[in-house]
Design a protein around this motif. Structure first.
Motif, mmCIF file in Angstrom:
data_model
loop_
_atom_site.group_PDB
_atom_site.id
_atom_site.type_symbol
_atom_site.label_atom_id
_atom_site.label_comp_id
_atom_site.label_asym_id
_atom_site.label_seq_id
_atom_site.Cartn_x
_atom_site.Cartn_y
_atom_site.Cartn_z
ATOM 1 N N LEU A 81 0.852 -1.178 0.000
ATOM 2 C CA LEU A 81 0.000 0.000 0.000
ATOM 3 C C LEU A 81 0.892 1.233 0.000
ATOM 4 C CD1 LEU A 81 -2.696 1.567 0.347
ATOM 5 C CD2 LEU A 81 -2.388 1.297 2.831
ATOM 6 N N THR A 82 0.702 2.076 -1.002
ATOM 7 C CA THR A 82 1.389 3.362 -1.072
ATOM 8 C C THR A 82 0.337 4.451 -1.095
ATOM 9 O OG1 THR A 82 3.155 2.377 -2.400
ATOM 10 C CG2 THR A 82 3.037 4.777 -2.350
ATOM 11 N N GLY A 83 0.536 5.494 -0.309
ATOM 12 C CA GLY A 83 -0.383 6.626 -0.320
ATOM 13 C C GLY A 83 0.355 7.906 -0.639
ATOM 14 N N ILE A 84 -0.288 8.781 -1.408
ATOM 15 C CA ILE A 84 0.304 10.095 -1.680
ATOM 16 C C ILE A 84 -0.707 11.182 -1.357
ATOM 17 C CG2 ILE A 84 1.822 9.209 -3.479
ATOM 18 C CD1 ILE A 84 -0.075 10.590 -5.539
ATOM 19 N N ASP A 85 -0.176 12.343 -0.968
ATOM 20 C CA ASP A 85 -1.023 13.501 -0.698
ATOM 21 C C ASP A 85 -0.190 14.762 -0.889
ATOM 22 O OD1 ASP A 85 -3.954 13.768 0.796
ATOM 23 O OD2 ASP A 85 -2.703 15.550 1.052
ATOM 24 N N ILE A 86 -0.854 15.835 -1.278
ATOM 25 C CA ILE A 86 -0.168 17.113 -1.452
ATOM 26 C C ILE A 86 0.257 17.709 -0.110
ATOM 27 C CG2 ILE A 86 -2.221 18.588 -1.366
ATOM 28 C CD1 ILE A 86 0.788 18.909 -3.774
ATOM 29 N N SER A 87 -0.419 17.301 0.973
ATOM 30 C CA SER A 87 -0.149 17.845 2.301
ATOM 31 C C SER A 87 0.887 17.007 3.040
ATOM 32 C CB SER A 87 -1.441 17.886 3.128
ATOM 33 O OG SER A 87 -1.157 18.147 4.484
ATOM 34 N N ASP A 88 2.059 17.589 3.304
ATOM 35 C CA ASP A 88 3.067 16.869 4.067
ATOM 36 C C ASP A 88 2.640 16.679 5.516
ATOM 37 O OD1 ASP A 88 3.855 19.808 3.393
ATOM 38 O OD2 ASP A 88 4.723 19.472 5.375
ATOM 39 N N VAL A 89 1.778 17.571 6.028
ATOM 40 C CA VAL A 89 1.248 17.402 7.390
ATOM 41 C C VAL A 89 0.398 16.136 7.457
ATOM 42 C CG1 VAL A 89 -0.242 18.404 9.167
ATOM 43 C CG2 VAL A 89 1.307 19.882 7.865
ATOM 44 N N ALA A 90 -0.475 15.941 6.469
ATOM 45 C CA ALA A 90 -1.317 14.752 6.424
ATOM 46 C C ALA A 90 -0.475 13.489 6.264
ATOM 47 C CB ALA A 90 -2.314 14.871 5.278
ATOM 48 N N VAL A 91 0.539 13.547 5.408
ATOM 49 C CA VAL A 91 1.390 12.386 5.160
ATOM 50 C C VAL A 91 2.146 11.985 6.418
ATOM 51 C CG1 VAL A 91 3.497 11.679 3.947
ATOM 52 C CG2 VAL A 91 1.581 12.673 2.675
ATOM 53 N N ASN A 92 2.644 12.951 7.174
ATOM 54 C CA ASN A 92 3.319 12.634 8.431
ATOM 55 C C ASN A 92 2.389 11.909 9.389
ATOM 56 O OD1 ASN A 92 5.735 13.779 7.599
ATOM 57 N ND2 ASN A 92 5.321 15.766 8.542
ATOM 58 N N LYS A 93 1.134 12.363 9.451
ATOM 59 C CA LYS A 93 0.152 11.699 10.321
ATOM 60 C C LYS A 93 -0.134 10.278 9.836
ATOM 61 C CE LYS A 93 -2.198 15.782 12.129
ATOM 62 N NZ LYS A 93 -3.512 16.441 12.369
ATOM 63 N N ALA A 94 -0.211 10.103 8.513
ATOM 64 C CA ALA A 94 -0.477 8.779 7.959
ATOM 65 C C ALA A 94 0.660 7.810 8.276
ATOM 66 C CB ALA A 94 -0.674 8.881 6.444
ATOM 67 N N ASN A 95 1.902 8.261 8.147
ATOM 68 C CA ASN A 95 3.039 7.389 8.473
ATOM 69 C C ASN A 95 3.083 7.055 9.959
ATOM 70 O OD1 ASN A 95 4.444 6.758 6.003
ATOM 71 N ND2 ASN A 95 4.974 8.918 5.851
ATOM 72 N N GLU A 96 2.699 8.000 10.804
ATOM 73 C CA GLU A 96 2.624 7.729 12.243
ATOM 74 C C GLU A 96 1.565 6.671 12.535
ATOM 75 O OE1 GLU A 96 1.898 11.484 14.071
ATOM 76 O OE2 GLU A 96 3.909 12.267 13.634
ATOM 77 N N ARG A 97 0.413 6.767 11.849
ATOM 78 C CA ARG A 97 -0.637 5.745 12.023
ATOM 79 C C ARG A 97 -0.116 4.365 11.617
ATOM 80 N NH1 ARG A 97 -6.231 7.305 12.108
ATOM 81 N NH2 ARG A 97 -6.572 9.553 11.829
ATOM 82 N N ALA A 98 0.526 4.304 10.456
ATOM 83 C CA ALA A 98 1.023 3.023 9.966
ATOM 84 C C ALA A 98 2.040 2.426 10.931
ATOM 85 C CB ALA A 98 1.643 3.198 8.577
#
Length: 252
Positions: A81-98
Motif C-alpha cells: 500500500l502506497t499513499g500520496i497527498d499534497i499535504s506533508d502534514v497529512a502524510v506525516n500523520k499517515a506514516n505515524e498511524r502506519a
C-alpha cells in the motif's frame, strides 16, 4: 519562474496543511449530509477491498491514512500500500498511524498527484475519494493510467457539478473548500474515455439527500426510500447528472 499550475498546487498544499493542522475538521458540520450518500461510499469500499487482494495499491490523495488503514484495513489485504497527498502534514500523520499499527507494507509520501515520480506500470489499483476534482484532469488521467499495470483499475468517488442547489450551497460556503476545486461534469467522463479502455460511472445522492432535513425519528426511513428511488431515476440520461456524487471505475 512559477506557472499558474504551480500556484494552484501551492494553494492546495497550504489549504490542506492548515486543515490537517487543526484539531477539528472544518468540514465536520457536513457529516449529516455525507451520511445520505454513504451507500455510494460503501460500494466503493467493497470494490477497493475486492481489488486489493494480493495487489500493489496506490491511495491517490491519502489524507491522514485513516481510510486505508482503519476503515479498509488494506495492509492486511494487499501486497503493498502506497499513499500520496499534497499535504506533508497529512502524510506525516499517515506514516505515524502506519507505524503505530505495525503496518510494514504501507508507505505514505508527499507528492503532486498530477506529476507522480513512480515508474510506469507499478500499481494494480489506484483509488481515491474527493480528490480528482481538485486536479487538472488531463494531467491526472494521463499520470494515473501511466502508473497502472495493464488492465489495472482506478476507482474514484467524486462530487458532481450540475445540480443548481448544490452549486448554490458551494458558493455560500467558500471557506470549507479550496478556490480551485471543480466538481465533475458529464464532459469529464468523455475525457476519461480518451485515457482508459473502459469507463463505468454510477451515480448517488438525489432523493436520498433529503433525509438530512428530516427529524431523526424518520430520517432513516426517508433515506431508505430515497435510495431506492435514486437507483431508478439516476439511470435516466437527463437526471443522473444532478446526482451529488459519482463513482468512476476506470480500466487501463
Amino acid at each position: 519562474m512559477h506557472s499558474e499550475r504551480d500556484e494552484i498546487v501551492s494553494r492546495e498544499r497550504e489549504f490542506h496543511n492548515l486543515r490537517f493542522s487543526q484539531e477539528e475538521d472544518p468540514r465536520g458540520s457536513l457529516d449529516k449530509w455525507y451520511r445520505t450518500i454513504r451507500h455510494g461510499a460503501e460500494r466503493q469500499d467493497e470494490q477497493i477491498k475486492r481489488l486489493s487482494k494480493n495487489a500493489d495499491v496506490l491511495e491517490y490523495g491519502c489524507s491522514d491514512g485513516g481510510w486505508s488503514l482503519h476503515s479498509l484495513h488494506l495492509p492486511d489485504l494487499c501486497r503493498s500500500l502506497t499513499g500520496i497527498d499534497i499535504s506533508d502534514v497529512a502524510v506525516n500523520k499517515a506514516n505515524e498511524r502506519a507505524s503505530t499499527l505495525g503496518s510494514t507494507n504501507a508507505t505514505f509520501l508527499a507528492m503532486n498527484a498530477e506529476a507522480m515520480s513512480f515508474e510506469d506500470n507499478k500499481f494494480d489499483l489506484v483509488y481515491g475519494r474527493g480528490i480528482i476534482h481538485h486536479l487538472d484532469l488531463d494531467r491526472c488521467f494521463s499520470d494515473v493510467v501511466r502508473v497502472l499495470k495493464p488492465n489495472g483499475v482506478a476507482s474514484f468517488y467524486e462530487p458532481m457539478g450540475h445540480n443548481p442547489l448544490l452549486n448554490a450551497f458551494r458558493r455560500r460556503t467558500p471557506l470549507i473548500r479550496t478556490a480551485d476545486e471543480h466538481p465533475l461534469l458529464i464532459s469529464d467522463f468523455a475525457l476519461a474515455r480518451r485515457y482508459f479502455s473502459n469507463v463505468q460511472v454510477d451515480y448517488f445522492g438525489l432523493c436520498s439527500v433529503g433525509s438530512a432535513l428530516m427529524p431523526r425519528s424518520i430520517s432513516e426511513t426517508v433515506y431508505t426510500v430515497g435510495k431506492a428511488v435514486d437507483s431508478v431515476v439516476l439511470t435516466l440520461p437527463f437526471v443522473k447528472r444532478f446526482a451529488w456524487y459519482a463513482l468512476l471505475t476506470l480500466r487501463a
